[in-house]
Scaffold this motif. Structure first.
Motif, short mmCIF file in Angstrom:
data_model
loop_
_atom_site.label_atom_id
_atom_site.label_comp_id
_atom_site.label_asym_id
_atom_site.label_seq_id
_atom_site.Cartn_x
_atom_site.Cartn_y
_atom_site.Cartn_z
N LEU A 1 24.20 36.51 84.70
CA LEU A 1 25.47 36.65 84.00
C LEU A 1 25.32 37.31 82.63
O LEU A 1 25.88 38.39 82.39
CB LEU A 1 26.13 35.27 83.83
N LEU A 2 24.54 36.70 81.75
CA LEU A 2 24.60 37.10 80.33
C LEU A 2 23.31 36.72 79.60
O LEU A 2 22.73 35.66 79.85
CB LEU A 2 25.80 36.39 79.68
N LEU B 1 25.10 40.47 72.65
CA LEU B 1 25.48 40.10 74.01
C LEU B 1 25.16 41.24 74.96
O LEU B 1 25.42 42.41 74.67
CB LEU B 1 26.99 39.81 74.10
N GLU B 2 24.61 40.90 76.10
CA GLU B 2 24.32 41.88 77.14
C GLU B 2 24.64 41.26 78.50
O GLU B 2 23.92 40.38 78.97
CB GLU B 2 22.87 42.33 77.08
N TYR B 3 25.73 41.71 79.10
CA TYR B 3 26.16 41.18 80.39
C TYR B 3 25.50 41.94 81.53
O TYR B 3 25.19 43.14 81.42
CB TYR B 3 27.68 41.28 80.53
N GLU B 4 25.33 41.24 82.65
CA GLU B 4 24.82 41.88 83.86
C GLU B 4 25.87 42.84 84.41
O GLU B 4 27.08 42.64 84.25
CB GLU B 4 24.46 40.83 84.92
N PHE C 1 33.15 38.11 83.78
CA PHE C 1 32.97 37.07 82.78
C PHE C 1 34.32 36.50 82.38
O PHE C 1 35.37 37.15 82.49
CB PHE C 1 32.25 37.62 81.55
N VAL D 1 29.45 41.87 86.59
CA VAL D 1 29.84 40.46 86.56
C VAL D 1 31.27 40.32 86.07
O VAL D 1 31.79 41.15 85.31
CB VAL D 1 28.90 39.63 85.65
N GLU E 1 28.10 45.48 76.54
CA GLU E 1 27.11 45.18 75.51
C GLU E 1 27.83 45.18 74.17
O GLU E 1 28.59 46.11 73.87
CB GLU E 1 25.98 46.21 75.51
N PRO F 1 34.70 37.75 74.75
CA PRO F 1 33.34 37.78 74.20
C PRO F 1 33.32 37.79 72.68
O PRO F 1 32.42 37.17 72.07
CB PRO F 1 32.76 39.06 74.78
#
Length: 221
Positions: free
Chosen positions: A123-124, A193-196, A201, A199, A177, A205
């Motif tokens: 996820l993150l 923050l770096e999300y996959e 979310f 995903v 990101e 954020p």
């Protein structure tokens, strides 16, 4: 013929002269003899104590130097927040923090940071990067506005003291990101923050990163 008394006296004086001369020579030898050498206190063979070595008037200290002397003493990044506090801000579970470090170059400024990353699997990844004034290796300590290309940078209001300024830097291209840069008079930090990719979310954020930044400020004091 028996000698006269005068002749007898002369003979006695002549016989006594060598003895008197001998006594005189003995007395002169004793008086003129040099006294025996005295024992020096610094001579080990004479039983005296050896003299102390000469020392200079300046003493050198062997004490250690504080690595943070003259700077801001910050705790290790992984000691500032816990995985539980990160999870509370983003409403997901994170694994334990992993320490690290990094460097940033923006324009004429360069600085180092001590980092701690937390991962919510698939996820993150959330990373906290701490920077003290002495970590600036080029340029003076300050709060630079992010200059990343292909991103949107906006100021962030409402963070508690001792925050003086904050910026939200969001990459325009997916996956998401983003970085919240928070500055104080004594230190700066970033919540990165770096999300996959791909995903879905939940939540905002920026608000979540701002909530975590409030925890960091409270924990650092």
């Amino acid at each position: 013929m028996r000698p006269s008394s005068g002749q007898a006296l002369v003979v006695l004086l002549l016989l006594a002269a060598p003895a008197l001369a001998s006594c005189g020579d003995s007395d002169n030898t004793t008086d003129d003899a040099a006294p025996p050498p005295s024992s020096s206190p610094s001579d080990p063979e004479s039983g005296g104590s050896p003299s102390a070595p000469e020392t200079s008037g300046t003493s050198e200290s062997s004490g250690t130097t504080d690595a943070t002397s003259g700077g801001t003493a910050l705790p290790a990044a992984c000691e500032v927040i816990t995985a539980e506090e990160v999870g509370a801000a983003f409403a997901v579970s994170f694994g334990p923090g992993s320490p690290g470090g990094g460097g940033t170059s923006e324009g004429d400024l360069e600085w180092q940071s001590e980092d701690c990353s937390f991962e919510a699997e698939d996820l993150l990844e959330v990373e906290l990067a701490l920077t003290a004034p002495e970590d600036f290796t080029a340029g003076e300590f300050q709060c630079p506005k992010p200059t990343a290309i292909a991103s949107t940078v906006t100021p962030v209001e409402g963070l508690p003291a001792p925050a003086t300024q904050a910026w939200w830097d969001r990459d325009d291209a997916p996956p998401l990101e983003a970085t919240l840069r928070v500055c104080t008079d004594a230190y700066n930090f970033e919540v990165q923050l770096e999300y996959e990719d791909g995903v879905d979310f939940q939540g905002d954020p920026q608000q979540q990163a701002t909530a975590l930044a409030g925890v960091v400020l409270a924990n650092l004091g």
